[in-house]
Enzyme design. Structure first.
Site, mmCIF file in Angstrom:
data_model
loop_
_atom_site.group_PDB
_atom_site.id
_atom_site.type_symbol
_atom_site.label_atom_id
_atom_site.label_comp_id
_atom_site.label_asym_id
_atom_site.label_seq_id
_atom_site.Cartn_x
_atom_site.Cartn_y
_atom_site.Cartn_z
ATOM 1 N N LYS A 127 0.332 -1.129 -0.132
ATOM 2 C CA LYS A 127 0.513 0.290 0.098
ATOM 3 C C LYS A 127 0.558 1.386 0.346
ATOM 4 O O LYS A 127 0.393 2.765 -0.366
ATOM 5 C CB LYS A 127 -0.786 -0.552 0.892
ATOM 6 C CG LYS A 127 -1.899 -0.501 1.230
ATOM 7 C CD LYS A 127 -2.759 -1.403 0.077
ATOM 8 C CE LYS A 127 -3.389 -2.812 0.234
ATOM 9 N NZ LYS A 127 -4.698 -2.900 1.329
ATOM 10 N N ASP A 128 2.098 1.132 0.097
ATOM 11 C CA ASP A 128 2.702 2.304 0.516
ATOM 12 C C ASP A 128 3.344 2.685 -0.756
ATOM 13 O O ASP A 128 3.403 3.649 -0.838
ATOM 14 C CB ASP A 128 4.164 1.889 0.993
ATOM 15 C CG ASP A 128 4.378 2.221 2.595
ATOM 16 O OD1 ASP A 128 3.051 2.681 3.359
ATOM 17 O OD2 ASP A 128 4.532 0.612 3.118
#
Length: 498
Positions: free
Chosen positions: A113-114
């Site tokens: 998700k980063d």
């Protein structure tokens, strides 16, 4: 470059807004998701192989975010993909056995998700500036584990933005939960709900679709937006790493020009694999998109039967980011493959809401393969990968690897394959440790992680090691029905009648 790319709603094709407006809104007012009115083509893919991650990101994102000036978009990219990533490649590709793991977990929260949430705050701030908005933006997000922390980390202490994250109290790993409830930042608010991820996600969607609540917030100088993959500003940046993985294979001589590859994605909300589908539509030579599910195998059933049926009990597994029964981004794929039939999408989404299922005849998913992994198979895959290759994978990546093995047995397809490796194994210490024969009984998560590091000779990521002594700052809990009330309380706005 395509000039003036517009976005429409999956449920109403008369909608036509800019990319910056779509990023701010997050979800369409009709409940649909924003999609580009056309998917741009990249005609010179083989010429891009010498580009670094930032350069490639600009080429791809500039095709979709056409109302961002080039220098402003480059600035967003430069700020996002900097020293917060522990690897200079941003997304290294690691050859293990006969597959290539695209490691997407070297950002600040150790999850894929980063890769998109690192840039979303900058995109959002620029979108606000472009549209001359003088309201404070409230990011409202439901998480099945990794999105919450990545969003919190990205938006913490960003001026003009507040962020509210809801997570299932008993539906995330101990490390995921600890990451969220220790989050610092005066603009952050974290709430555990008594229910599963679908309860949290449905609650968030209901809030987005509550016009009275939107008006209340507007009167108090707030507007809502989202950091989930329903936001196009999160989905589009995910396309980049599939191109990067392919071009890395090309650069290293592992494939020939225009040679097709397979991509395996552990899938819950369908955003990550949808990004791979967009990459294929842009011209990336992809043979098969392999959709890997855990025991919540609703997507497997859909791909193989055309029936999407959520009338089943959600199973809590060791891969919590995939413990989902309503895969929101599937709506986008259905819109594209149905010939952009918004009435068809509205009908099917209404069926899902009212009846709990929908059926699609003559489903055209020829580029997709779907299968799932059991908990025993996940443990076996983690153990097998470590014993044979000294390579440690997390449960989500293990789901993908196991499904890839099933695909090979079933099809005898030897196409070179990239597996999206979505999280650090240290985020799921108990499952990973027990899978490689470490006794985890009656041990706390941090002691388990220390034993795991000792046995594997892998250093514990600092972001996890530092969690043990961090102060818990968020102890909020509620039922789904009270989510809106807690938001009102956090924002200090007067309540409305439901």
């Amino acid at each position: 470059m395509i000039l003036n790319m517009k976005y429409t709603s999956t449920r109403n094709k008369t909608v036509s807004i800019s990319s910056s407006e779509a990023i701010i809104q997050g979800i369409s007012k009709d409940g649909g998701l924003f999609v580009p009115t056309n998917i741009p083509k990249l005609n010179n893919i083989m010429d891009l192989k010498e580009m670094n991650y930032k350069e490639l990101a600009f080429i791809i994102m500039s095709k979709f975010f056409t109302d961002f000036k080039s220098n402003d978009l480059k600035n967003c990219i430069d700020k996002a993909y900097d020293i917060k990533f522990s690897k200079k490649e941003i997304a290294p590709l690691v050859n293990v056995g006969d597959v290539f793991f695209l490691e997407l977990f070297h950002g600040p929260t150790l999850a894929f998700k980063d890769m998109a949430l690192s840039i979303l705050p900058y995109l959002l701030k620029e979108a606000i500036r472009i549209n001359k908005i003088d309201k404070e933006v409230v990011i409202l997000t439901a998480t099945s584990g990794d999105t919450g922390k990545a969003a919190l980390e990205s938006f913490a202490n960003v001026d003009g933005i507040k962020i509210v994250v809801f997570f299932p109290e008993d539906g995330v790993s101990e490390i995921q939960k600890r990451q969220m409830i220790t989050q610092e930042g005066i603009n952050t608010f974290v709430v555990g709900i008594n229910g599963n991820f679908d309860d949290a996600q449905n609650g968030v969607k209901e809030i987005f679709n509550n016009n009275d609540f939107a008006n209340l917030l507007y009167k108090n100088n707030y507007i809502l937006s989202s950091a989930n993959s329903i936001n196009i500003g999160r989905l589009i940046p995910q396309i980049v790493y599939y191109f990067y993985g392919y071009l890395t294979l090309l650069k290293e001589g592992k494939i020939k020009n225009n040679e097709k590859i397979n991509i395996v994605v552990p899938t819950g909300n369908f955003g990550n694999i949808l990004a791979a589908y967009y990459a294929k539509e842009m011209g990336l030579p992809i043979n098969k998109l392999i959709c890997a599910s855990n025991e919540n195998n609703i997507l497997t059933d859909f791909i193989n039967t055309g029936i999407y049926d959520k009338r089943r009990e959600l199973i809590l597994t060791s891969s919590p980011s995939m413990d989902i029964l309503i895969s929101s981004n599937l709506e986008r794929l259905l819109f594209h493959i149905s010939g952009e039939d918004d009435m068809f999408i509205r009908t099917k989404m209404d069926d899902l809401a009212r009846q709990g299922y929908y059926k699609i005849d003559n489903l055209n998913l020829k580029y997709f393969y779907g299968a799932y992994s059991t908990e025993k198979q996940v443990s076996f895959s983690i153990n097998n990968m470590f014993v044979k290759n000294k390579y440690l994978i997390d449960p989500h990546t293990a789901v993908a690897y196991n499904v890839h093995e099933k695909y090979k047995l079933e099809t005898c397809d030897d196409t070179k394959t990239i597996i999206a490796s979505t999280a650090s194994p240290f985020k799921f210490g108990s499952k990973v440790a027990s899978s490689i024969d470490i006794d985890v009984k009656n041990k706390d998560e941090f002691n388990i992680i220390k034993e795991l590091a000792g046995k594997t000779n892998i250093e514990i990521p600092r972001a996890i090691a530092n969690l043990e002594n961090k102060e818990v700052l968020h102890e909020n809990n509620c039922n789904k029905e009270n989510m809106k009330y807690l938001i009102e309380k956090f924002l200090e706005v007067g309540g409305i009648d439901d």
